[in-house]
Design a protein around this motif. Structure first.
Motif, PDB file in Angstrom:
ATOM      1  N   ILE A   6     -11.026  -4.415  68.168  1.00 33.31           N
ATOM      2  CA  ILE A   6     -11.350  -5.202  67.543  1.00 33.31           C
ATOM      3  C   ILE A   6     -12.497  -5.800  67.317  1.00 33.31           C
ATOM      4  O   ILE A   6     -12.325  -6.691  66.472  1.00 33.31           O
ATOM      5  CB  ILE A   6     -10.917  -6.727  68.815  1.00 33.31           C
ATOM      6  CG1 ILE A   6      -9.732  -6.198  69.780  1.00 33.31           C
ATOM      7  CG2 ILE A   6     -10.912  -8.242  68.484  1.00 33.31           C
ATOM      8  CD1 ILE A   6      -8.463  -6.335  68.345  1.00 33.31           C
ATOM      9  N   ILE A   7     -13.324  -5.875  67.368  1.00 33.62           N
ATOM     10  CA  ILE A   7     -15.112  -6.577  67.387  1.00 33.62           C
ATOM     11  C   ILE A   7     -15.089  -5.498  66.196  1.00 33.62           C
ATOM     12  O   ILE A   7     -15.843  -6.240  65.589  1.00 33.62           O
ATOM     13  CB  ILE A   7     -15.954  -5.567  69.118  1.00 33.62           C
ATOM     14  CG1 ILE A   7     -16.095  -6.498  70.097  1.00 33.62           C
ATOM     15  CG2 ILE A   7     -17.285  -6.156  68.342  1.00 33.62           C
ATOM     16  CD1 ILE A   7     -16.738  -6.205  70.559  1.00 33.62           C
ATOM     17  N   GLU A   8     -15.390  -4.290  66.529  1.00 32.50           N
ATOM     18  CA  GLU A   8     -15.137  -3.395  64.937  1.00 32.50           C
ATOM     19  C   GLU A   8     -14.459  -4.610  63.589  1.00 32.50           C
ATOM     20  O   GLU A   8     -15.358  -4.438  62.450  1.00 32.50           O
ATOM     21  CB  GLU A   8     -15.122  -2.199  65.074  1.00 32.50           C
ATOM     22  CG  GLU A   8     -16.285  -1.503  66.167  1.00 32.50           C
ATOM     23  CD  GLU A   8     -17.575  -1.441  65.540  1.00 32.50           C
ATOM     24  OE1 GLU A   8     -17.678  -1.553  63.783  1.00 32.50           O
ATOM     25  OE2 GLU A   8     -18.735  -1.674  65.987  1.00 32.50           O
ATOM     26  N   GLN A   9     -13.004  -4.286  63.906  1.00 33.42           N
ATOM     27  CA  GLN A   9     -12.679  -5.050  62.840  1.00 33.42           C
ATOM     28  C   GLN A   9     -12.653  -5.818  62.431  1.00 33.42           C
ATOM     29  O   GLN A   9     -12.919  -6.696  61.621  1.00 33.42           O
ATOM     30  CB  GLN A   9     -11.630  -5.175  63.315  1.00 33.42           C
ATOM     31  CG  GLN A   9     -10.203  -3.835  63.033  1.00 33.42           C
ATOM     32  CD  GLN A   9      -8.797  -4.268  64.342  1.00 33.42           C
ATOM     33  OE1 GLN A   9      -8.143  -5.158  64.618  1.00 33.42           O
ATOM     34  NE2 GLN A   9      -8.245  -3.167  63.783  1.00 33.42           N
ATOM     35  N   ALA A  10     -13.073  -7.300  63.294  1.00 31.96           N
ATOM     36  CA  ALA A  10     -13.643  -8.320  63.168  1.00 31.96           C
ATOM     37  C   ALA A  10     -15.391  -8.445  61.793  1.00 31.96           C
ATOM     38  O   ALA A  10     -15.479  -8.813  61.645  1.00 31.96           O
ATOM     39  CB  ALA A  10     -14.575  -9.463  64.400  1.00 31.96           C
ATOM     40  N   ASN A  11     -16.309  -7.198  62.999  1.00 28.87           N
ATOM     41  CA  ASN A  11     -17.170  -7.835  62.245  1.00 28.87           C
ATOM     42  C   ASN A  11     -17.401  -6.792  60.636  1.00 28.87           C
ATOM     43  O   ASN A  11     -17.686  -7.340  59.929  1.00 28.87           O
ATOM     44  CB  ASN A  11     -18.060  -6.411  63.158  1.00 28.87           C
ATOM     45  CG  ASN A  11     -18.991  -5.931  62.508  1.00 28.87           C
ATOM     46  OD1 ASN A  11     -20.555  -6.712  62.694  1.00 28.87           O
ATOM     47  ND2 ASN A  11     -19.791  -4.498  62.437  1.00 28.87           N
ATOM     48  N   ALA A  46      -9.513 -13.315  68.131  1.00 27.73           N
ATOM     49  CA  ALA A  46      -9.686 -15.271  66.527  1.00 27.73           C
ATOM     50  C   ALA A  46      -9.935 -14.786  65.921  1.00 27.73           C
ATOM     51  O   ALA A  46      -9.455 -14.895  64.809  1.00 27.73           O
ATOM     52  CB  ALA A  46     -10.340 -16.495  67.327  1.00 27.73           C
ATOM     53  N   VAL A  47     -10.883 -14.210  65.609  1.00 28.77           N
ATOM     54  CA  VAL A  47     -11.839 -13.298  63.923  1.00 28.77           C
ATOM     55  C   VAL A  47     -10.492 -12.992  63.179  1.00 28.77           C
ATOM     56  O   VAL A  47     -10.065 -13.296  62.192  1.00 28.77           O
ATOM     57  CB  VAL A  47     -13.099 -12.971  63.872  1.00 28.77           C
ATOM     58  CG1 VAL A  47     -12.612 -12.524  62.435  1.00 28.77           C
ATOM     59  CG2 VAL A  47     -13.712 -13.743  63.780  1.00 28.77           C
ATOM     60  N   VAL A  48     -10.048 -12.032  64.124  1.00 24.84           N
ATOM     61  CA  VAL A  48      -9.576 -10.867  63.298  1.00 24.84           C
ATOM     62  C   VAL A  48      -7.556 -11.655  63.332  1.00 24.84           C
ATOM     63  O   VAL A  48      -6.620 -11.962  62.362  1.00 24.84           O
ATOM     64  CB  VAL A  48      -8.691  -9.724  64.449  1.00 24.84           C
ATOM     65  CG1 VAL A  48      -7.524  -8.821  64.052  1.00 24.84           C
ATOM     66  CG2 VAL A  48     -10.386  -8.714  63.885  1.00 24.84           C
ATOM     67  N   ALA A  49      -7.633 -12.413  64.049  1.00 21.60           N
ATOM     68  CA  ALA A  49      -6.306 -13.422  64.287  1.00 21.60           C
ATOM     69  C   ALA A  49      -6.242 -13.796  62.888  1.00 21.60           C
ATOM     70  O   ALA A  49      -4.073 -14.438  62.895  1.00 21.60           O
ATOM     71  CB  ALA A  49      -5.890 -13.889  65.616  1.00 21.60           C
ATOM     72  N   ALA A  50      -6.954 -14.806  62.230  1.00 16.37           N
ATOM     73  CA  ALA A  50      -7.260 -16.185  61.367  1.00 16.37           C
ATOM     74  C   ALA A  50      -7.044 -15.213  60.551  1.00 16.37           C
ATOM     75  O   ALA A  50      -6.978 -15.613  59.275  1.00 16.37           O
ATOM     76  CB  ALA A  50      -8.604 -16.550  61.812  1.00 16.37           C
ATOM     77  N   ALA A  51      -7.053 -14.015  59.822  1.00 15.46           N
ATOM     78  CA  ALA A  51      -6.646 -13.380  58.644  1.00 15.46           C
ATOM     79  C   ALA A  51      -5.898 -12.867  58.228  1.00 15.46           C
ATOM     80  O   ALA A  51      -5.256 -13.002  58.625  1.00 15.46           O
ATOM     81  CB  ALA A  51      -7.913 -12.102  58.144  1.00 15.46           C
TER      82      ALA A  51
END
Length: 51
Positions: A6-11, A46-51
């Motif tokens: 998840i962190i890598e996806q958001a990054n 939250a960053v990934v979900a907002a995309a």
């Protein structure tokens, strides 16, 4: 392991969206999480979900 994904996806999303180097995107993500007293994994989700 899934928290790291998840962190890598958001990054990657932040890096792509704002044209940042991946290491800078990660530092900004981590800095924001610390400044707003949020867990990095929670913020990344939250960053990934907002995309």
């Amino acid at each position: 392991m899934s928290s790291r994904v998840i962190i890598e996806q958001a990054n990657g999303m932040l890096s792509e969206r704002f044209g940042l180097a991946p290491d800078l995107a990660f530092r900004l993500l981590r800095h924001y999480a610390r400044d707003h007293n949020r867990r990095l994994t929670e913020l990344a989700g939250a960053v990934v979900a907002a995309a």
